[in-house]
Design an enzyme around this catalytic site. Structure first.
Site, mmCIF file in Angstrom:
data_model
loop_
_atom_site.group_PDB
_atom_site.id
_atom_site.type_symbol
_atom_site.label_atom_id
_atom_site.label_comp_id
_atom_site.label_asym_id
_atom_site.label_seq_id
_atom_site.Cartn_x
_atom_site.Cartn_y
_atom_site.Cartn_z
ATOM 1 N N SER A 143 0.832 -1.193 0.000
ATOM 2 C CA SER A 143 0.000 0.000 0.000
ATOM 3 C C SER A 143 0.883 1.267 0.000
ATOM 4 O O SER A 143 1.704 1.431 -0.890
ATOM 5 C CB SER A 143 -0.955 -0.031 1.198
ATOM 6 N N ASP A 257 -10.187 -4.641 -4.376
ATOM 7 C CA ASP A 257 -9.693 -3.672 -3.393
ATOM 8 C C ASP A 257 -10.780 -2.646 -3.111
ATOM 9 O O ASP A 257 -11.237 -1.938 -4.016
ATOM 10 C CB ASP A 257 -8.428 -2.987 -3.931
ATOM 11 N N HIS A 312 -8.259 -5.217 0.684
ATOM 12 C CA HIS A 312 -7.017 -4.465 0.840
ATOM 13 C C HIS A 312 -6.259 -4.844 2.109
ATOM 14 O O HIS A 312 -5.084 -5.195 2.061
ATOM 15 C CB HIS A 312 -7.322 -2.962 0.853
#
Length: 337
Positions: A143, A257, A312
């Site tokens: 991320s 996601d 995610h």
């Protein structure tokens, strides 16, 4: 030099003419049987000696393997411990491998209250001070961590072998889902004042907030992402050179996601100007102009892209283990010797 019985036996059999002590006459039957027994024992001992030797050499070779160390970088509103599960997958797969997860400041708060310029500088200092990371190593960022590790490669010229980014933010983010991870007052600052200097200097998300309705302002006033993406008029060739030193650059995004928008940012795909339509990665400016060497890496067979199917926050955890083991693990299977 005296020949052993085994050697004598081989020689005489080769020329088809053995000394009298081992001919098949009736007078020497007893001697032959004794000789034959000794030869058989010698053969067995020779095989055993060779097997022990071979096993010893193989064992020493395995013990001498030194896998490249691994550096892990966590995402926003998280800490180094968030990468522990993924680190364990590596340690269980590669005996003796050194894996370190870098903590940015105090982790949770500093991950969004420090600018990315400051985070990359801190990250590079931590690596340079680690005695186990003085040679080549592999590096993975998740991320927001994907931007930190890539920024570190470009700016700090670290000796990275393979660079892996999971659910990356390479083309920035724009949208509410990602902001929901932050306190309400931070969300308001980003949506209203993202490109103001004070916000850029204090809040990490502002450094990769890519508003498709203000792309010109993004390029001129956003401090971090336009820089490491080499989008300014004057480009930094060092960034491109350092990326081209990689053995492999791995990029992933998840097709489900629920946090990153657009999720395809993990492949350097962002929103087209004045639109929420997503550009295709091989037709983007980043690829066509080879700003950081992506097109060159692709042509050299060093650019790898994967799509996962995980929420995610589950990316460095058990729900994503099968994907990781099948597609990503092999990029850590390399040694220093």
């Amino acid at each position: 030099m005296q020949l052993t019985l085994f050697t004598t036996y081989l020689l005489c059999m080769g020329i088809n003419k053995c000394p009298s002590i081992i001919t098949f006459s009736e007078n020497y039957t007893s001697s032959w049987m004794i000789f034959e027994g000794k030869v058989e024992n010698e053969i067995k001992m020779s095989r055993l000696t060779f097997l022990v030797f071979q096993t010893t050499i193989l064992s020493r070779s395995i013990q001498s393997l030194i896998y490249r160390p691994v550096v892990l970088m966590h995402g926003i509103v998280a800490s180094a411990s968030d990468m522990n599960e993924l680190a364990d997958w590596l340690r269980m797969s590669f005996s003796g491998i050194y894996v370190v997860s870098i903590e940015i400041g105090n982790g949770f708060d500093d991950s969004f209250l420090w600018s990315l310029d400051k985070q990359v500088e801190y990250f590079c200092t931590k690596i340079r001070n680690d005695i186990n990371l003085q040679q080549s190593f592999n590096m993975l960022g998740f991320s927001q961590g994907s931007l930190i590790v890539r920024g570190a490669v470009e700016r700090c010229s670290l000796p990275v072998y393979n660079l892996i980014t999971l659910n990356g933010l390479h083309q920035g983010i724009f949208g509410i889902p990602y902001l929901l991870k932050l306190p309400i007052y931070i969300r308001e600052l980003i949506t209203k004042y993202a490109y103001e200097k004070q916000i850029q200097n204090r809040i990490s998300i502002a450094n990769y907030w890519r508003d498709p309705t203000q792309l010109n302002k993004y390029i001129t006033d956003c401090h971090f992402l336009p820089d490491i993406n080499n989008e300014h008029e004057i480009r930094n060739e060092t960034y491109r050179i350092n990326m081209l030193k990689l053995n492999a650059f791995v990029m992933t995004y998840s097709d489900i996601d629920e946090v990153v928008t657009p999720k395809e940012s993990g492949w350097f795909m962002g929103y087209i100007s004045q639109s929420l339509n997503i550009e295709t990665w091989n037709n983007s400016r980043q690829f066509l102009e080879d700003l950081i060497g992506m097109r060159t890496l692709w042509e050299q067979g060093k650019l790898y892209t994967f799509i996962s199917h995980t929420r995610h926050q589950d990316t460095p955890h058990l729900p994503n283990r099968e994907f990781f083991m099948k597609n990503i693990l092999s990029f850590f299977n390399n040694t220093l010797l």
